[in-house]
Design an enzyme around this catalytic site. Structure first.
Site, mmCIF file in Angstrom:
data_model
loop_
_atom_site.group_PDB
_atom_site.id
_atom_site.type_symbol
_atom_site.label_atom_id
_atom_site.label_comp_id
_atom_site.label_asym_id
_atom_site.label_seq_id
_atom_site.Cartn_x
_atom_site.Cartn_y
_atom_site.Cartn_z
ATOM 1 N N SER A 156 39.651 70.539 21.070
ATOM 2 C CA SER A 156 40.740 69.579 21.214
ATOM 3 C C SER A 156 40.284 68.188 21.590
ATOM 4 O O SER A 156 40.926 67.215 21.254
ATOM 5 C CB SER A 156 41.631 70.012 22.372
ATOM 6 O OG SER A 156 42.467 70.988 21.977
ATOM 7 N N ASP A 183 44.271 64.190 24.298
ATOM 8 C CA ASP A 183 44.147 63.529 22.995
ATOM 9 C C ASP A 183 44.273 62.008 23.134
ATOM 10 O O ASP A 183 43.458 61.244 22.606
ATOM 11 C CB ASP A 183 45.227 64.035 22.026
ATOM 12 C CG ASP A 183 45.012 65.485 21.619
ATOM 13 O OD1 ASP A 183 43.935 66.034 21.912
ATOM 14 O OD2 ASP A 183 45.928 66.067 21.009
ATOM 15 N N GLU A 209 47.211 68.922 26.585
ATOM 16 C CA GLU A 209 46.713 68.620 25.240
ATOM 17 C C GLU A 209 47.046 67.179 24.848
ATOM 18 O O GLU A 209 46.197 66.421 24.371
ATOM 19 C CB GLU A 209 47.349 69.581 24.227
ATOM 20 C CG GLU A 209 46.906 69.350 22.799
ATOM 21 C CD GLU A 209 45.411 69.545 22.663
ATOM 22 O OE1 GLU A 209 44.950 70.671 22.885
ATOM 23 O OE2 GLU A 209 44.693 68.571 22.365
#
Lengths: 144, 493
Positions: free
Chosen positions: B416, B224, B220
């Protein structure tokens, strides 16, 4: 998905826990907030405002500090701008003040603090305190 | 002391805002606020006296400085104000210096404090901002996986502007676990031929940049950073690491929104949970922190979830994810994006690979009423509650993003990826138009509504896509060229 604990035991009365109170906005801002909210949502920007304007009132911080002192809680951190106060105190005190039973839960892999019951804000702290956070270490979110 | 070989180039602008940390003397005797319990880390013998704090706070106020934080256990008080107020309070002459390490702010001569204050204070930090060392760049390039898209290809398909790179903007990213390795970032950006952005970590509560422990969370974090950074490599990226608790999540948002050091103009959040899993208290104060962001002109992009219209709740009902359901969030949904050989959009539909590979979140809040900006959109015909998402972008893992995590190439999708993609776009637009778009949902549903590729095909379970806003892809995916033209048109009109 939240894990299901294999074991759950009440925390020992003297075990110290750390938690956070989120305070209401300072008085100068409080009355304007709902109006500001509606204006923002309607696309009518009030213009950039200063961070300090969002801060908690010193008198609210004092009231919570006095409450903490009387009840035997320690003040760990005060962050007026974000309207946060971090406190710590023994589990028995926290249970009594906030109407919960603090628990230690565990699986074979993990141990975490959580509570049974529903958090209530002591009458004396209403309406100053808007939320009590950190009484559970249960994961709050997953990544998308 | 000035850096060796530094030369003084100019006095500091008297209006420049400076934040400093005042370190108080140790408490020798009693705890600051009456206490029986003492925990190692808050050891009362190391805290500061309440009376010292009071005196220094008054002193700061008398000199026109704002008190931004008080940490009795760390014996620190943070104060902020213009350079001339700092000069009046601490007797410090501030100047800019130029050195081999770059330009920095430093002081000339000693600090002075008035008689009653001086004995209470151990140090005043932060008047200097001498540069720290930059990371060394490394070689090189792992070959990218074959089928996946690079973030730059997705940005190209959505017509992101090429003439700006986010310079001057700070993108804040909130993470509730995981971490990044600087070497992975070096390798990744070298491999896609994009300048490596500046990335720094800020700890919230006990949170730290902690790579290599939880690979899912690392995925994650890297997704990002790599997506936002590939889109806006000139931006400063600041990653706020907090514990994954209600307190950690709230504090991370509050700290990022009120971060007067890094001053993010856009914040990306790829974490959340179904509304039903949140307490009313926690939702209220997190929503308030997001209202702060809106009032301060900070855009917050938030992923809409990856479990379709149930949001993963097994009760047979429809659910949406919080915090994206706050009316102050730019809620980001997902599509499946296929490109032509030349890199333009060939086909784009709602991301739905259920049951195996997820689907975009989307639907209507059970907590927040329909915001004014959604009145008149399809949302108001379908519900009296806040509809999500607001916008969308490529998210299907089968057309996912090529990223590097813990040294290994992976293809990752999910909404995400969409939150940092939009955060990168906001940084580009902010630079291009010369001011932050801030809380721009009302404009997106209004004068900017033509700046989208309308996604009209597909569903996420109970919600279906169609012309105009829908609860799968919101207004659609960005056509940044049109968005910027609408800005120009709005400015002329």
């Amino acid at each position: 998905m939240p894990e299901l604990p294999l074991r759950s035991d009440p925390l020992p009365a003297s075990e110290v826990v750390d938690f956070e109170l989120v305070l209401r906005y300072g008085e100068s801002q409080r009355e304007r907030l709902e109006e500001e909210r509606q204006r923002l949502l309607a696309g009518d920007s009030p213009g950039r405002i200063a961070h300090a304007v969002r801060a908690a009132d010193p008198s609210d911080i004092e009231a919570v500090s006095a409450f903490a002192q009387r009840e035997g809680l320690t003040i760990v951190e005060v962050d007026p701008t974000a309207r946060r106060m971090r406190l710590s105190g023994p589990a028995a005190t926290v249970n009594r003040l906030f109407g919960v039973t603090l628990m230690r839960r565990s699986t074979n892999e993990r141990v975490w603090i959580d509570y049974a019951g529903e958090v209530t804000i002591p009458r004396e702290l209403e309406p100053i305190v808007e939320a009590v956070l950190g009484l559970t270490q249960k994961p709050a979110a997953s990544h998308s | 002391m000035p850096v060796a070989g530094a030369t003084r180039v100019a006095p500091v602008d008297p209006h420049e805002r400076i934040e400093t940390t005042i370190v108080l003397r140790r408490h020798e005797t009693l705890p600051p606020i009456g206490l029986r319990v003492s925990r190692e880390e808050f050891s009362t013998t190391h805290g500061s006296r309440q009376s010292d704090v009071d005196v220094v706070v008054r002193f700061a106020h008398e000199h026109g400085l704002a008190v931004t934080a008080i940490h009795p256990e760390r014996r620190t008080i943070r104060v902020a104000g213009p350079a001339d107020a700092m000069k009046s309070a601490f007797g410090a002459q501030l100047s800019y210096f130029e050195s081999s390490q770059g330009r920095y702010r430093g002081r000339v001569g000693a600090l002075t404090l008035p008689e009653p204050i001086a004995p209470l204070v151990d140090a005043v930090l932060g008047l200097d901002n001498r540069p720290v060392a930059k990371p060394h760049s490394r070689r090189l390039a792992q070959p990218a996986a074959a089928r996946a898209l690079r973030p730059t290809q997705v940005a190209g398909a959505y017509n992101f502007p090429q003439t700006v790179d986010g310079t001057g903007q700070t993108i804040g990213i909130i993470e509730l676990g995981g971490g990044f390795k600087s070497t992975d970032l070096d390798t990744y950006f070298a491999s896609i031929g994009v300048k490596r952005p500046q990335v720094s970590a800020v700890g919230v509560l006990q949170g730290t940049n902690n790579p290599g422990v939880d690979q899912n969370a690392d995925g994650e974090v890297m997704l990002d950073i790599e997506v936002a950074g590939a889109v806006a490599p000139g931006a400063n990226i600041v990653v706020y690491f907090a514990p994954n608790t209600d307190q950690g999540f709230h504090d991370a948002i509050a700290q990022a929104v009120h971060d007067t050091t890094n001053k993010p103009s856009v914040i990306s959040i790829s974490w959340g949970g179904p509304e039903v899993n949140w307490t009313a208290q926690a939702m209220k104060v997190m929503d308030a922190a997001l209202q702060d962001a809106a009032a301060l002109g900070v855009t917050v992009t938030i992923a809409a979830g990856d479990d379709g219209s149930t949001d993963g709740v097994q009760d047979g009902e429809s659910h949406v994810d919080f915090p994206c359901s706050s009316p102050f969030a730019l809620a980001c949904g997902g599509t499946r994006l296929e490109l032509t050989a030349s890199g333009s959009i060939q086909n784009e539909v709602v991301w739905n690979e259920l049951p195996r590979s997820g689907a975009t979140g989307g639907g209507f809040s059970n907590t927040f009423p329909l915001p004014t900006y959604q009145q008149g959109s399809n949302a108001s015909r379908l519900s009296k509650m806040r509809g999500v998402p607001d916008v969308a972008g490529d998210a299907d893992p089968t057309t996912g993003y090529d990223v590097l995590v813990d040294g290994a190439s992976e293809v990752i999708g999910g909404t995400s990826a969409v939150a940092p993609l939009w955060a990168g776009l906001v940084a580009l637009i902010n630079q291009q138009i010369g001011k932050p778009v801030g809380f721009w949902n009302p404009a997106l549903y209004g004068q900017l509504a033509s700046g989208f590729n309308d996604v009209t095909s597909g569903n996420n379970g109970t919600q279906k896509a169609g012309p105009g806003w829908d609860a799968c892809t919101g207004l659609g995916t960005p056509d940044a060229k049109k968005l910027l033209l609408s800005f120009a048109g709005a400015a002329v009109a």
